[in-house]
Motif scaffolding. Sequence first.
Motif, mmCIF file in Angstrom:
data_model
loop_
_atom_site.group_PDB
_atom_site.id
_atom_site.type_symbol
_atom_site.label_atom_id
_atom_site.label_comp_id
_atom_site.label_asym_id
_atom_site.label_seq_id
_atom_site.Cartn_x
_atom_site.Cartn_y
_atom_site.Cartn_z
ATOM 1 N N ALA A 71 2.430 11.827 7.867
ATOM 2 C CA ALA A 71 3.405 12.908 7.733
ATOM 3 C C ALA A 71 4.818 12.383 7.518
ATOM 4 N N GLY A 72 5.415 12.779 6.409
ATOM 5 C CA GLY A 72 6.803 12.413 6.125
ATOM 6 C C GLY A 72 6.989 10.993 5.630
ATOM 7 N N ARG A 73 5.909 10.243 5.500
ATOM 8 C CA ARG A 73 6.029 8.847 5.074
ATOM 9 C C ARG A 73 5.538 8.706 3.628
ATOM 10 N N PRO A 74 6.325 8.067 2.759
ATOM 11 C CA PRO A 74 5.856 7.821 1.395
ATOM 12 C C PRO A 74 4.653 6.890 1.423
ATOM 13 N N VAL A 75 3.686 7.144 0.544
ATOM 14 C CA VAL A 75 2.415 6.436 0.613
ATOM 15 C C VAL A 75 2.256 5.477 -0.568
ATOM 16 N N THR A 76 2.080 4.210 -0.238
ATOM 17 C CA THR A 76 1.664 3.206 -1.226
ATOM 18 C C THR A 76 0.159 3.074 -1.119
ATOM 19 N N ARG A 77 -0.501 3.103 -2.256
ATOM 20 C CA ARG A 77 -1.966 3.044 -2.252
ATOM 21 C C ARG A 77 -2.447 1.714 -2.814
ATOM 22 N N ILE A 78 -3.593 1.244 -2.311
ATOM 23 C CA ILE A 78 -4.303 0.143 -2.963
ATOM 24 C C ILE A 78 -5.590 0.740 -3.503
ATOM 25 N N ARG A 79 -5.690 0.713 -4.829
ATOM 26 C CA ARG A 79 -6.806 1.369 -5.505
ATOM 27 C C ARG A 79 -7.816 0.333 -5.999
ATOM 28 N N PHE A 80 -9.072 0.718 -5.942
ATOM 29 C CA PHE A 80 -10.177 -0.138 -6.368
ATOM 30 C C PHE A 80 -11.057 0.671 -7.321
ATOM 31 N N PRO A 81 -10.629 0.891 -8.554
ATOM 32 C CA PRO A 81 -11.377 1.779 -9.457
ATOM 33 C C PRO A 81 -12.791 1.301 -9.750
ATOM 34 N N ASP A 82 -13.032 -0.011 -9.678
ATOM 35 C CA ASP A 82 -14.366 -0.561 -9.923
ATOM 36 C C ASP A 82 -15.003 -1.090 -8.638
ATOM 37 N N GLY A 83 -14.513 -0.650 -7.487
ATOM 38 C CA GLY A 83 -15.015 -1.123 -6.216
ATOM 39 C C GLY A 83 -14.249 -2.348 -5.741
ATOM 40 N N VAL A 84 -14.481 -2.723 -4.480
ATOM 41 C CA VAL A 84 -13.689 -3.797 -3.882
ATOM 42 C C VAL A 84 -13.970 -5.158 -4.503
ATOM 43 N N GLY A 85 -15.064 -5.286 -5.233
ATOM 44 C CA GLY A 85 -15.329 -6.546 -5.917
ATOM 45 C C GLY A 85 -14.640 -6.665 -7.253
ATOM 46 N N GLY A 86 -13.985 -5.591 -7.701
ATOM 47 C CA GLY A 86 -13.304 -5.602 -8.990
ATOM 48 C C GLY A 86 -11.799 -5.718 -8.843
ATOM 49 N N ILE A 87 -11.106 -5.304 -9.878
ATOM 50 C CA ILE A 87 -9.647 -5.370 -9.875
ATOM 51 C C ILE A 87 -9.092 -4.367 -8.872
ATOM 52 N N ARG A 88 -8.085 -4.803 -8.119
ATOM 53 C CA ARG A 88 -7.378 -3.883 -7.242
ATOM 54 C C ARG A 88 -5.926 -3.851 -7.676
ATOM 55 N N PHE A 89 -5.263 -2.747 -7.446
ATOM 56 C CA PHE A 89 -3.842 -2.713 -7.754
ATOM 57 C C PHE A 89 -3.093 -1.798 -6.789
ATOM 58 N N PHE A 90 -1.852 -2.217 -6.516
ATOM 59 C CA PHE A 90 -0.958 -1.432 -5.670
ATOM 60 C C PHE A 90 -0.306 -0.366 -6.536
ATOM 61 N N GLU A 91 -0.202 0.830 -6.007
ATOM 62 C CA GLU A 91 0.429 1.920 -6.730
ATOM 63 C C GLU A 91 1.424 2.609 -5.817
ATOM 64 N N LYS A 92 2.664 2.656 -6.246
ATOM 65 C CA LYS A 92 3.717 3.326 -5.483
ATOM 66 C C LYS A 92 4.111 4.647 -6.128
ATOM 67 N N ASN A 93 4.359 4.636 -7.436
ATOM 68 C CA ASN A 93 4.749 5.855 -8.121
ATOM 69 C C ASN A 93 3.642 6.897 -8.099
ATOM 70 N N THR A 94 4.036 8.149 -8.151
ATOM 71 C CA THR A 94 3.080 9.234 -8.317
ATOM 72 C C THR A 94 2.649 9.288 -9.769
ATOM 73 N N PRO A 95 1.356 9.228 -10.066
ATOM 74 C CA PRO A 95 0.911 9.295 -11.462
ATOM 75 C C PRO A 95 1.344 10.600 -12.127
ATOM 76 N N LYS A 96 1.569 10.532 -13.424
ATOM 77 C CA LYS A 96 1.980 11.731 -14.158
ATOM 78 C C LYS A 96 0.903 12.811 -14.119
ATOM 79 N N TYR A 97 -0.345 12.382 -13.974
ATOM 80 C CA TYR A 97 -1.446 13.345 -13.991
ATOM 81 C C TYR A 97 -1.753 13.910 -12.602
ATOM 82 N N ALA A 98 -0.968 13.545 -11.594
ATOM 83 C CA ALA A 98 -1.200 14.074 -10.251
ATOM 84 C C ALA A 98 -1.001 15.587 -10.247
#
Length: 294
Positions: A47-74
């Motif tokens: 609550a009230g805290r900006p959220v940085t995400r670590i995403r694993f689109p291909d699972g934890v064995g694949g590429i991971r990336f940090f995301e801070k900005n809100t995607p345009k498609y959100a």
Amino acid sequence: MAKTQGRHDRAVRVTHREKALFESGFTKGDLVQYYRAVAEVILPQLAGRPVTRIRFPDGVGGIRFFEKNTPKYAPSWLRRLPLSANPGSAKPAKTVTYPFIDDIAGLEWMSNQAAVELHTPQWRAGPRGGIRPPDRLVIDLDPGEGAGLADCASAAHLIRARLADDGLEAWPVTSGSKGIHLYAALPKRRSARAVHAFVGRIAGELAEAHPDALVAQVGREHRVGRVFIDWSQNSPARSTATPYTLRGRDTPMVAAPREWEELGPDVAQLGPDDVLARLARDGDLMAKHGLTAI
């Protein structure tokens, strides 16, 4: 595909629920279900805290990336605010439009993006932007090569005693990764700079007093056989794995609040089933220890 329902009838379409994110077979559908199950306890942490995400689109064995900005498609209902990427710094910094997770629908939408990990700072944003003073401090205990979680537990007890000297009550969260996070609520209004300096001073004192067990100096070569006291996450520009978030390790583990009595030589990280069982039995330890106040 399936639909789950969020607050205010916000429909979140969850795609590819059967997609495995971990080798154990833990799927995207399981991720959605876990965050729905812990919504009541993780939402007060977010609550009230900006959220940085670590995403694993291909699972934890694949590429991971940090995301801070809100995607345009959100979705338009996902709350967002433009904030400095380096708050508290006198130097110019770019602006990041961070998302905020206010409800179950937000958790579901993030889960559908394979955002396994949710990280937050020690401060909360004002309703129209800007940052408030931190409401808690955090110390990340990270074992170096040759050290382990039991060494972090020993270090945690030392730090607990030192913080108590300053009237602060620390509570542990096994990080779901390698170490332990210690949180302490800040009853008095202090600037982020003051908190950062205070925790850095404590880390230095303890490393000097226990040189064979602890180190406060950055650099993996200094950590061999010792526990690194990482105090840097009190910088307003840094964030920490939010209590109750899943972690993107080989197997699904959770940043799990613990009791001090558990921090002994046999302490272990906890998985999602462990955490859900403990919640049913013990309730929310973060709330119990006064670490949810807004």
